[in-house]
Design an enzyme around this catalytic site. Structure first.
Site, PDB file in Angstrom:
ATOM      1  N   SER A   1     -29.126  30.235   5.411  1.00  0.00           N
ATOM      2  CA  SER A   1     -30.037  30.165   4.304  1.00  0.00           C
ATOM      3  C   SER A   1     -29.475  29.483   3.049  1.00  0.00           C
ATOM      4  O   SER A   1     -30.245  29.154   2.149  1.00  0.00           O
ATOM      5  CB  SER A   1     -30.478  31.581   3.936  1.00  0.00           C
ATOM      6  OG  SER A   1     -29.364  32.359   3.522  1.00  0.00           O
TER       7      SER A   1
ATOM      8  N   LYS B   1     -26.040  29.950  -5.493  1.00  0.00           N
ATOM      9  CA  LYS B   1     -27.222  30.329  -4.706  1.00  0.00           C
ATOM     10  C   LYS B   1     -28.095  31.277  -5.514  1.00  0.00           C
ATOM     11  O   LYS B   1     -27.577  32.157  -6.221  1.00  0.00           O
ATOM     12  CB  LYS B   1     -26.758  30.991  -3.403  1.00  0.00           C
ATOM     13  CG  LYS B   1     -27.885  31.277  -2.408  1.00  0.00           C
ATOM     14  CD  LYS B   1     -27.317  31.829  -1.100  1.00  0.00           C
ATOM     15  CE  LYS B   1     -28.395  32.113  -0.069  1.00  0.00           C
ATOM     16  NZ  LYS B   1     -27.841  32.596   1.214  1.00  0.00           N
TER      17      LYS B   1
ATOM     18  N   SER C   1     -25.181  32.444   7.064  1.00  0.00           N
ATOM     19  CA  SER C   1     -25.846  31.569   6.085  1.00  0.00           C
ATOM     20  C   SER C   1     -24.960  30.673   5.254  1.00  0.00           C
ATOM     21  O   SER C   1     -25.470  29.831   4.521  1.00  0.00           O
ATOM     22  CB  SER C   1     -26.695  32.412   5.139  1.00  0.00           C
ATOM     23  OG  SER C   1     -27.914  32.703   5.745  1.00  0.00           O
TER      24      SER C   1
HETATM   25  N1  GLN Z   1     -29.926  32.863  10.126  1.00  0.00           N
HETATM   26  C1  GLN Z   1     -29.720  34.212   9.706  1.00  0.00           C
HETATM   27  C2  GLN Z   1     -31.050  34.846   9.373  1.00  0.00           C
HETATM   28  O1  GLN Z   1     -32.016  34.210   9.544  1.00  0.00           O
HETATM   29  C3  GLN Z   1     -28.717  34.235   8.646  1.00  0.00           C
HETATM   30  C4  GLN Z   1     -29.087  34.844   7.371  1.00  0.00           C
HETATM   31  C5  GLN Z   1     -27.967  35.036   6.415  1.00  0.00           C
HETATM   32  O2  GLN Z   1     -26.788  34.965   6.741  1.00  0.00           O
HETATM   33  N2  GLN Z   1     -28.354  35.354   5.204  1.00  0.00           N
HETATM   34  O3  GLN Z   1     -31.147  35.953   9.000  1.00  0.00           O
END
Ligand code: GLN
Length: 482
Positions: A145, A70, A169
């Site tokens: 994400s 990532k 994410s």
């Molecule tokens: N969906 C979550 C957000 O929008 C998750 C983000 C994450 O775990 N980095 O922040």
């Protein structure tokens, strides 16, 4: 070179060991797959020049095994953008500890995966650079994400990938792409070299197609690191690949979080998949206990508040002076900040910085930030209490399969409801693993098992037994043939 695309790491390693293929051949095989399929999938922001990708060591548990990282995890000498314009032109000056450990085991890190900008999102739609589609249906998002990481693994472009978790994410895109994703206990994996979003929740996580592959990658990264004082202080055994068996331990109690099923947006078909998975656990000999964790209902709100607050502080460092992008036509310092941040950050990131500064501001911090911290403590206590009664907790990872692009364009707050299921584990700090449990309208769905601190081994054992008893890990999206 047959049937390598969806092979497990173990099988790929055996092929290398038996000299049925060379490291270069294996590498080129996966590069070719990217060439052939990633134009439509959009999972990678960059594949590194082939010749610069060779194992650092001549041996190791991941010798010659390609993986995708990532784009918020530092790889020395490589670009790093967090899928944001504000980091354009930035090169990582050092390896993240997780990266060092993977390289030390001979892993081939072949590129950077697309993601939501600064890991803020649930669909990978906030990436400043490209769209990643769901390999099961190109009209749908891959989740986020870590959407690039999950899509690449699900489509067989790479056997494993790293993602990062702050509120779900890794688990949510894993569920929406039909693969396995783990968020480790806070402090199990070093955050050194992981770009901070909400530091008190952030953890590097792993996506793979099988539980045992997942256990293998985490084993390599886990453990104390002098560069991150929040990592575990005591020695822990971290070979999670041992004793993954078809059976689960006797008298295992799984607590189903009942209130997580009273959620709007969970269709009948999703519900029955979850129910079937619980029956499967019963067949494996687990005792299913129903309980409710009322504080879970506050998880998304607490996550909203705390993540924005920490994001506002963490992202203050991107000011046009130290990293990456700097706007042109600057007249004074204020101009530099305004223009660089104005042009460099996308909408969602700006929104979160605004909200974060607001919830931390004088006169409001008590009402928002401090209250959220208190609820966090109550949630932690409730989870700790629950783990006195059950070994593991069970909840959906997401209430429904992947949604269409733009589904939440007019109501981004609705999108935050995606975090309802996943954020509690981050808030409380405990580990959780998402495992595929079937299909609704040909789109995959997953449940998660949540365990007490440092229960990764048990999570893997139970997830593995379920996986072996079900066919889901053998199914792959169409259109990515060898
Ligand atoms: N969906 C979550 C957000 O929008 C998750 C983000 C994450 O775990 N980095 O922040």
């Amino acid at each position: 070179m047959k049937e390598l695309a969806f092979a497990s790491i173990k099988i790929l390693s055996e092929k290398l060991a038996r000299k049925e293929c060379s490291v270069q051949e294996l590498r080129d095989f996966f590069y070719n797959r990217f060439e052939r399929y990633d134009t439509k999938l959009g999972s990678a922001l960059e594949l590194f020049d082939k010749n610069s990708v060779m194992p650092q060591k001549n041996q190791g548990t991941l010798f010659g095994i390609p993986g995708l990282i990532k784009d918020n995890i530092c790889q020395k000498g490589r670009a790093l953008t967090c899928a944001s314009r504000i980091l354009e032109g930035f090169t990582a000056p050092y390896d993240a500890t997780a990266i060092t450990r993977l390289k030390n085991q001979g892993a081939l890190l072949i590129g950077r995966a697309n993601m939501d900008e600064f890991a803020m999102g649930s669909s990978t739609e906030t990436s400043a650079f490209k769209k990643t589609v769901n390999p099961w249906n190109a009209a749908c998002v891959p989740g986020g994400s870590s959407g690039g990481s999950a899509a690449a693994v699900a489509a067989g472009l790479v056997p494993w990938a790293l993602g990062s978790e702050t509120g779900g994410s890794v688990r949510q895109p894993a569920a929406l792409c039909g693969i396995v994703g783990i968020k480790p206990t806070y402090g199990l994996v070093s955050r050194y070299g992981l770009v901070a979003y909400c530091s008190s929740f952030d953890q590097i996580g792993v996506v793979t197609r099988t539980v045992s592959d997942n256990a293998l990658i985490l084993s390599v990264m886990a453990g104390r690191d002098a560069m991150d004082s929040t990592t575990v202080h005591h020695d822990i055994a971290t070979d999670y690949t041992v004793r993954l068996e078809k059976n689960i331990k006797k008298n295992l109690k799984i607590g189903v979080i009942d209130n997580a099923f009273n959620i709007e947006g969970m269709g009948k078909s999703s519900r029955s998949l979850f129910e079937n998975s619980l029956k499967e656990f019963e067949k494996l000999g687990a005792e299913i206990v129903h309980l409710s964790l009322p504080t879970m209902d506050y998880g998304a709100a607490v996550y909203f508040m705390l993540s924005r607050a920490e994001a506002a502080s963490n992202l203050a460092r991107f000011d046009g002076v130290r990293y990456g992008f700097r706007a042109s036509d600057i007249h004074d310092l204020t101009d530099l900040y305004f223009k660089t941040r104005g042009e460099g950050f996308g909408q969602e990131v700006k929104r979160r910085i605004f909200i974060g500064n607001y919830v931390l501001s004088a006169g409001h911090a008590d009402q928002y930030y401090q209250s959220a911290k208190k609820v966090q403590a109550i949630m932690r206590a409730e989870f700790v209490e629950a783990f006195k009664k059950v070994d593991l907790l069970y909840a959906p990872t997401s209430p429904a399969p992947a949604f269409k692009f733009g589904a939440f364009a007019d109501n981004h707050l609705e999108m935050d409801l995606q975090d309802y299921f996943t954020a509690p584990a981050n808030i409380v700090g405990v580990p959780a693993i998402s495992v595929p449990c079937g299909f609704v309208n040909n789109m995959p769905l997953g449940f998660q098992l949540i365990g007490p601190d440092f229960s990764e081994h048990l999570l893997y054992q139970v997830a593995h037994a379920y996986e072996q008893a079900t066919p889901w890990h053998t199914m792959h999206p169409r259109g990515f043939e060898e």
